[in-house]
Motif scaffolding. Structure first.
Motif, short mmCIF file in Angstrom:
data_model
loop_
_atom_site.label_atom_id
_atom_site.label_comp_id
_atom_site.label_asym_id
_atom_site.label_seq_id
_atom_site.Cartn_x
_atom_site.Cartn_y
_atom_site.Cartn_z
N THR A 166 53.35 -10.00 100.72
CA THR A 166 54.40 -10.61 101.52
C THR A 166 53.84 -11.83 102.24
O THR A 166 52.69 -11.84 102.68
CB THR A 166 54.98 -9.62 102.56
N SER A 167 54.69 -12.84 102.33
CA SER A 167 54.29 -14.10 102.96
C SER A 167 55.46 -14.67 103.72
O SER A 167 56.62 -14.25 103.53
CB SER A 167 53.80 -15.11 101.90
N TYR A 257 60.15 -13.05 106.56
CA TYR A 257 59.19 -13.02 105.45
C TYR A 257 59.83 -12.52 104.17
O TYR A 257 60.94 -11.95 104.17
CB TYR A 257 58.01 -12.13 105.83
N ASP A 258 59.11 -12.66 103.05
CA ASP A 258 59.61 -12.18 101.77
C ASP A 258 58.41 -11.97 100.85
O ASP A 258 57.26 -12.15 101.26
CB ASP A 258 60.59 -13.20 101.17
N GLY A 259 58.67 -11.58 99.61
CA GLY A 259 57.61 -11.56 98.62
C GLY A 259 57.00 -12.95 98.50
O GLY A 259 57.69 -13.95 98.74
N ALA A 260 55.74 -13.03 98.09
CA ALA A 260 55.02 -14.30 98.17
C ALA A 260 55.70 -15.42 97.37
O ALA A 260 55.86 -16.53 97.87
CB ALA A 260 53.58 -14.11 97.70
N VAL A 261 56.11 -15.15 96.14
CA VAL A 261 56.76 -16.19 95.33
C VAL A 261 58.12 -16.55 95.93
O VAL A 261 58.47 -17.73 96.05
CB VAL A 261 56.92 -15.73 93.87
N GLN A 262 58.87 -15.54 96.33
CA GLN A 262 60.18 -15.79 96.93
C GLN A 262 60.03 -16.58 98.24
O GLN A 262 60.85 -17.45 98.54
CB GLN A 262 60.90 -14.48 97.19
N SER A 305 50.06 -11.22 103.97
CA SER A 305 49.75 -9.80 104.15
C SER A 305 49.87 -9.10 102.80
O SER A 305 50.49 -9.61 101.87
CB SER A 305 50.68 -9.15 105.18
N ILE A 306 49.25 -7.93 102.73
CA ILE A 306 49.30 -7.11 101.51
C ILE A 306 49.61 -5.67 101.91
O ILE A 306 49.02 -5.15 102.86
CB ILE A 306 47.98 -7.16 100.73
N ALA A 401 53.17 -5.13 110.54
CA ALA A 401 53.20 -6.54 110.96
C ALA A 401 51.82 -7.18 110.93
O ALA A 401 51.70 -8.39 111.15
CB ALA A 401 53.80 -6.66 112.36
N THR A 402 50.78 -6.41 110.67
CA THR A 402 49.42 -6.97 110.65
C THR A 402 49.28 -7.96 109.50
O THR A 402 49.53 -7.63 108.34
CB THR A 402 48.38 -5.84 110.49
N ARG A 403 48.87 -9.17 109.86
CA ARG A 403 48.82 -10.23 108.85
C ARG A 403 47.91 -11.36 109.33
O ARG A 403 47.49 -11.39 110.47
CB ARG A 403 50.22 -10.79 108.58
N PHE A 404 47.64 -12.29 108.41
CA PHE A 404 46.86 -13.48 108.75
C PHE A 404 47.80 -14.67 108.81
O PHE A 404 48.70 -14.80 107.98
CB PHE A 404 45.77 -13.75 107.71
N GLU A 405 47.55 -15.54 109.79
CA GLU A 405 48.32 -16.77 109.91
C GLU A 405 47.37 -17.95 109.68
O GLU A 405 46.50 -18.23 110.50
CB GLU A 405 48.95 -16.87 111.31
#
Length: 624
Positions: A166-167, A257-262, A305-306, A401-405
């Motif tokens: 997700t991105s 957010y959404d799936g990475a390609v989307q 995020s993954i 919600a844990t992710r990198f920005e």
């Protein structure tokens, strides 16, 4: 308007697609959207009738061929071998773009597509789609080989059956009234420092356009989260008719957010809608990273995020710790971040590929220039250090919600290639977590320069809880975190100087050497042409405008300042038979392909131009 067709959801069967289009005659055209190496999207008007008649050909890529010389695919689609095919991508949402200036309701269904040349997919979307498929396979194999994931999580690798990426991006832009000079940079800089614009109410046409954007984009299912004024700008004026004039302000909008390609597709469409809606209100939108030197630039922070899907159907963040008050992240999360930071020199060319992007990446404007992260002083208090390259975003009540920005990106970064490169680097870091605990990985990420490391580079530091611009001198920053590139050419050198990091990106043959070389060739060509045809001519005009001011009362300081200005103008722009001006030397180096010299001359030119502007500003202020 609510009954219009706004979106055809991902994986809609062909028969249903045909049915929807026949039920919505307002959709008159389709357009196949392929993304080239520069991030440009193709656009054409194909009557819906043809699409319905030949729908199978559109799916298999034989319906539409185009001239590859019209897209940026250097060293791939050459002039003597230019034809490319455009097969559509049914795995993502398709959006309908309506002509808001037409008296009739006319829509174009924009269908994300791939670009195929000589049987190979050679576009940015394909690089991301293929990369995610490869990273997923590699991660599943890794978890099968390492069923016990060590450190700060109870998740078992043996239970993982699927991987989700997700991105998200966010969009900052400047809005101004057309055909009017920008307000005083000095005045807007003062307003920025005094925080007069940040979170201010929007007014007039800007408010109307912003609200219309949020309402319109919600109809497409983007789940808009907010729109607000950013730090830059100045209050507009009102003319005798009550209309706002001299508009110049900065806006940000955010969506889910959404799936990475989307997510990458969404960003492209959001930009289109924003530009069109504001233009209808007679406002120009500028997505450049640094439209106004000396003021806040436009960032586009990119979130990564993954998640893992386990055999019971549940989703789990691969980055989050079980007890977020006790640990910042899981071992997998630490490894992913280490991969991102260690390999950033090979990612950075995709992030910053324009002259404009380097105008933004300067200390003092919350723009990251150092390869460094921040966690916070304790796990119980998440960090919000805005001076680092990669922020760790955490919500103690929501592990997902844990992710990198990634904070260095801008609206003109090629999001498809940025995401592909980032996820490949993340994969490399995760692979090096085998047999290591979360505590060991955190200690390595927190190491000082000169300390030995299992994965990261010995002479570097990668974590700082301080303001890296205020706490360290420029020399200390460079020594601890690495010296950042300052021009497009210096940044593209990353592909040559760090072969082991480039090998991380090419390991799966999805971000192929051919793709990287095509991207670099195009970026360097745009760097060269923009300098010769835009930047240097603009600077020449600036030099010409800085003329001596005639006055009946001239002091010795005035004479001294003018002599300095005069000498600097000559150094920059005036050739003699024996000596060439800096502008001429830079053009010569670019035309001869001596990019090392050209890069150094560009930096000197930028410094001299800033010096000249400061001198002339002081000179004018002393005149009465």
């Amino acid at each position: 308007m609510n009954e219009l067709l706004y979106k055809i959801p991902a994986d809609t069967p062909r028969e249903e697609v045909i049915k929807m289009l026949r039920e919505h005659p307002e959709v008159c055209f389709v357009s196949l959207v392929g993304i080239d190496m520069a991030g440009n999207d193709t656009d054409e008007k194909i009557p819906v009738r043809i699409f319905i008649e030949d729908i199978d050909k559109f799916y298999n890529g034989t319906a539409v061929q185009t001239d590859g010389s019209s897209v940026v695919l250097p060293k791939i689609a050459t002039i003597n071998n230019a034809k490319v095919d455009l097969p559509i991508d049914p795995a993502v949402n398709w959006f309908v773009d309506y002509d808001r200036e037409s008296p009739d309701t006319v829509g174009t269904l924009r269908i994300p597509s791939f670009i195929i040349h000589e049987g190979k997919r050679v576009d940015s979307r394909a690089a991301l789609v293929d990369t995610l498929a490869y990273v997923k396979r590699e991660l599943l194999d890794f978890f099968r080989a390492n069923p016990e994931i060590s450190g700060a999580t109870s998740l078992k690798g043996s239970d993982i059956v699927d991987i989700r990426f997700t991105s998200a991006t966010e969009l900052e832009f400047w809005v101004k009234t057309p055909l009017e000079d920008n307000a005083s940079i000095e005045e807007m800089s003062a307003s920025q420092v005094m925080n007069e614009q940040y979170w201010e109410r929007t007014h007039g046409a800007v408010r109307t356009a912003l609200e219309e954007c949020l309402i319109e984009l919600d109809k497409y299912g983007f789940h808009m989260e907010m729109g607000h004024k950013e730090v830059g700008g100045l209050k507009a004026q009102i003319d005798e008719n009550g209309r706002m004039t001299h508009v110049c302000e900065q806006i940000e909008i955010d969506w889910q957010y959404d799936g990475a390609v989307q997510a990458a597709d969404n960003e492209l469409f959001v930009r289109t809608i924003v530009r069109e809606v504001f233009r209808l209100h007679r406002l120009e939108v500028n997505f450049k990273a640094k439209p106004l030197i000396g003021l806040a630039g436009n960032g586009e922070h990119t979130h990564l995020s993954i998640a893992a899907v386990t055999s019971d159907g549940k989703m789990h963040s691969l980055f989050a710790a079980d007890d977020q008050n006790a640990d910042y992240m899981s071992a997998i999360g630490y490894g992913a971040l280490m991969g991102l930071l260690k390999n950033y020199e090979a990612i950075n060319p995709f992030v910053s590929a324009t002259n404009d992007s380097f105008n933004r990446l300067k200390p003092g404007f919350e723009a990251p220039v150092c390869v460094v992260t921040s966690f916070g002083h304790t796990p119980a208090i998440p960090s919000r250090n805005r001076t680092v390259l990669v922020s760790l975003i955490r919500d103690l009540k929501n592990p997902m919600a844990t992710r990198f920005e990634l904070r260095a990106t801008n609206p003109y970064s090629n999001t498809y290639l940025v995401l592909a490169a980032c996820y490949l680097a993340i994969l490399d870091g995760i692979k090096h977590t085998a047999g290591r605990t979360a505590a060991q990985l955190l200690a390595e990420l927190s190491k000082q320069p000169g300390e030995d490391a299992h994965y990261l580079e010995r002479d570097r530091a990668y974590r700082s809880e301080e303001d890296v611009f205020e706490f360290y001198t420029p020399e200390e920053r460079d020594a601890r975190f690495g010296k950042p590139p300052a021009t497009v050419w210096e940044n593209m050198l990353g592909f040559d100087l760090y072969p082991e990091k480039v090998a991380v990106l090419t390991a799966g043959n999805t971000l192929r050497p051919q793709i990287i070389e095509s991207f670099r060739t195009g970026a360097l060509l745009r760097w060269k042409i923009e300098l010769i045809s835009r930047i240097i001519p603009e600077y020449r005009d600036l030099v010409r405008r800085m003329k001596e001011i005639k006055s009946d009362f001239v002091t010795d300081q005035d004479a001294y300042m003018w002599n300095k200005i005069h000498d600097l103008r000559i150094y920059l722009a005036k050739d003699t038979i024996d000596d060439k001006a800096l502008f001429s030397l830079l053009i010569k180096a670019l035309n001869e392909g001596d990019y090392r010299v050209a890069s150094a001359l560009q930096l000197e030119m930028n410094a001299k131009i800033e010096e000249l502007k400061e001198l002339y500003d002081c000179y004018k202020k002393n005149m009465i």
